[in-house]
Design a protein around this motif. Structure first.
Motif, PDB file in Angstrom:
ATOM      1  N   GLY A 250       0.719  -1.342  -0.021  1.00  0.00           N
ATOM      2  CA  GLY A 250       0.050   0.251   0.142  1.00  0.00           C
ATOM      3  C   GLY A 250       0.819   1.233  -0.055  1.00  0.00           C
TER       4      GLY A 250
ATOM      5  N   ARG B 253      -4.492   3.434   6.108  1.00  0.00           N
ATOM      6  CA  ARG B 253      -4.536   2.940   7.636  1.00  0.00           C
ATOM      7  C   ARG B 253      -6.010   2.736   8.027  1.00  0.00           C
ATOM      8  NH1 ARG B 253      -0.493   2.524  11.429  1.00  0.00           N
ATOM      9  NH2 ARG B 253      -2.228   1.486  12.547  1.00  0.00           N
TER      10      ARG B 253
ATOM     11  N   VAL C  47      -7.067  -0.789   6.450  1.00  0.00           N
ATOM     12  CA  VAL C  47      -6.189  -1.832   6.925  1.00  0.00           C
ATOM     13  C   VAL C  47      -6.423  -2.108   8.567  1.00  0.00           C
ATOM     14  CG1 VAL C  47      -3.544  -2.486   7.770  1.00  0.00           C
ATOM     15  CG2 VAL C  47      -4.059  -1.497   5.420  1.00  0.00           C
ATOM     16  N   SER C  48      -6.794  -1.110   9.106  1.00  0.00           N
ATOM     17  CA  SER C  48      -6.871  -1.280  10.601  1.00  0.00           C
ATOM     18  C   SER C  48      -8.468  -2.205  10.820  1.00  0.00           C
ATOM     19  CB  SER C  48      -7.225  -0.179  11.273  1.00  0.00           C
ATOM     20  OG  SER C  48      -5.904   0.607  11.394  1.00  0.00           O
TER      21      SER C  48
ATOM     22  N   ARG D  90      -7.157  -5.442  11.461  1.00  0.00           N
ATOM     23  CA  ARG D  90      -6.197  -5.919  12.618  1.00  0.00           C
ATOM     24  C   ARG D  90      -6.607  -5.812  14.076  1.00  0.00           C
ATOM     25  NH1 ARG D  90      -0.823  -2.193  11.426  1.00  0.00           N
ATOM     26  NH2 ARG D  90      -0.798  -2.061  13.546  1.00  0.00           N
TER      27      ARG D  90
ATOM     28  N   SER E 282       5.768   0.817   8.478  1.00  0.00           N
ATOM     29  CA  SER E 282       4.380   0.462   8.301  1.00  0.00           C
ATOM     30  C   SER E 282       3.853  -0.193   9.635  1.00  0.00           C
ATOM     31  CB  SER E 282       4.097  -0.236   7.169  1.00  0.00           C
ATOM     32  OG  SER E 282       4.231   0.559   6.151  1.00  0.00           O
TER      33      SER E 282
ATOM     34  N   SER F  50       3.933  -9.093  10.040  1.00  0.00           N
ATOM     35  CA  SER F  50       4.341  -8.950   8.783  1.00  0.00           C
ATOM     36  C   SER F  50       5.775  -8.913   8.437  1.00  0.00           C
ATOM     37  CB  SER F  50       3.994  -7.686   8.305  1.00  0.00           C
ATOM     38  OG  SER F  50       4.386  -6.518   9.174  1.00  0.00           O
TER      39      SER F  50
END
Lengths: 105, 186
Positions: free
Chosen positions: A3, A36, A39-40, A43, B140, B149
């Motif tokens: 990304g 972010r 992507v979060s 997570r 990141s 990762s």
């Protein structure tokens, strides 16, 4: 990582094509906030507010800030911000000689 | 657990005299070097002096470290209430990427304002491009879930070699701007 590299490519395109200083910076703020925020969702961080995580809340704020900055910069008329004019101004203000054929304005 | 990935790589590269060198730390440092290197290449082409570039980079990096730790401490204040000395123990881990971005921006901003660096918006453009590439390499995952990762980092050596090769090549300051993309991608 992927990304971030995609964002880097987009920023280079904006930097080369949009002749308005500052737009690339605000594009970075917007795009990274967007990345972010998305992507979060994958997570396992704690949810803090309305089903969103801290990084997502900051990301949404960054997106709003980035969009507002880009809109502001693109709305105001250009003021001698071409690459060459900008480079000449930097060289003049830093006391460097301007290259031949590019008289300082 | 659904989203956890178990990677069989020891996060510590080596440990000597009580100091651990980790993959995470190594790639963070590499990210800083690559980010500053790319930003320097662009800044030179815009006509910024070398001293100015490196001073801004230094303020940005210092601001980034302070910001990264500060935001992490704020987010996890409960862990630090008992022992405030832990706040400055950055080597024990715990930094926030958003904090690094905010702190780095503030650090660089203060320098360019105080030293009256010309064309600040253009400098911000350049810093943002160096910043995102540096984050791609090492920044990141600087949060509590960093370990998920590590496997993606195996291909990063190739990227850094490419950037070094690009920097080593001598490009005229008068090269048309369209060639920047070709120069960066070749």
């Amino acid at each position: 990582m992927i990304g971030d590299i995609v964002i880097f490519g987009i920023l280079i395109l904006i930097y080369l094509r949009v002749n308005r200083a500052g737009v690339t910076f605000f594009a970075w703020v917007f795009l990274y906030g967007l990345l972010r925020t998305l992507v979060s969702f994958l997570r396992l961080d704690d949810i803090v507010f309305m089903g969103l995580r801290t990084a997502q809340l900051i990301g949404i704020g960054a997106m709003v800030f980035g969009l507002a900055g880009m809109a502001y910069l693109l709305r105001i008329p250009p003021r001698g911000t071409s690459k060459r004019a900008g480079r000449r101004r930097i060289q003049r203000e830093q006391g460097q000689p301007t290259p031949e054929g590019e008289p300082a304005t | 657990m659904l989203l956890s990935i178990d990677i069989g790589i020891d996060p510590v590269i080596f440990s000597n005299w009580g100091i651990e060198v980790t993959w995470h730390g190594l790639f963070t440092a590499l990210g800083v070097i690559i980010g500053v290197g790319v930003a320097t290449a662009f800044a030179r082409r815009e006509g910024y002096q070398e001293d100015t570039i490196y001073n801004v980079a230094l303020c940005l990096v210092i601001g980034g470290i302070v910001g990264a730790r500060s935001l992490y401490v704020i987010e996890n204040w409960g862990d630090f209430k008992g022992d405030l000395v832990d706040v400055v123990r950055v080597n024990t881990g715990g930094i926030s990427i958003y904090g690094a971005l905010i702190g780095g921006t503030i650090g660089a901003w203060l320098y360019v304002i105080i030293r009256k660096v010309p064309n600040i918006p253009r400098a911000a453009d350049i810093a943002s491009m160096g910043g995102i590439l540096g984050m791609a390499v090492g920044g990141s995952e600087t949060s509590s879930t960093a370990s998920t990762s590590r496997a993606t980092r195996t291909c990063r050596g190739a990227l850094s070699t490419r950037i070094r090769a690009a920097r080593a090549s001598s490009i005229s300051a008068r090269t048309p701007r369209r060639n920047i993309l070709r120069w960066l991608t070749r």
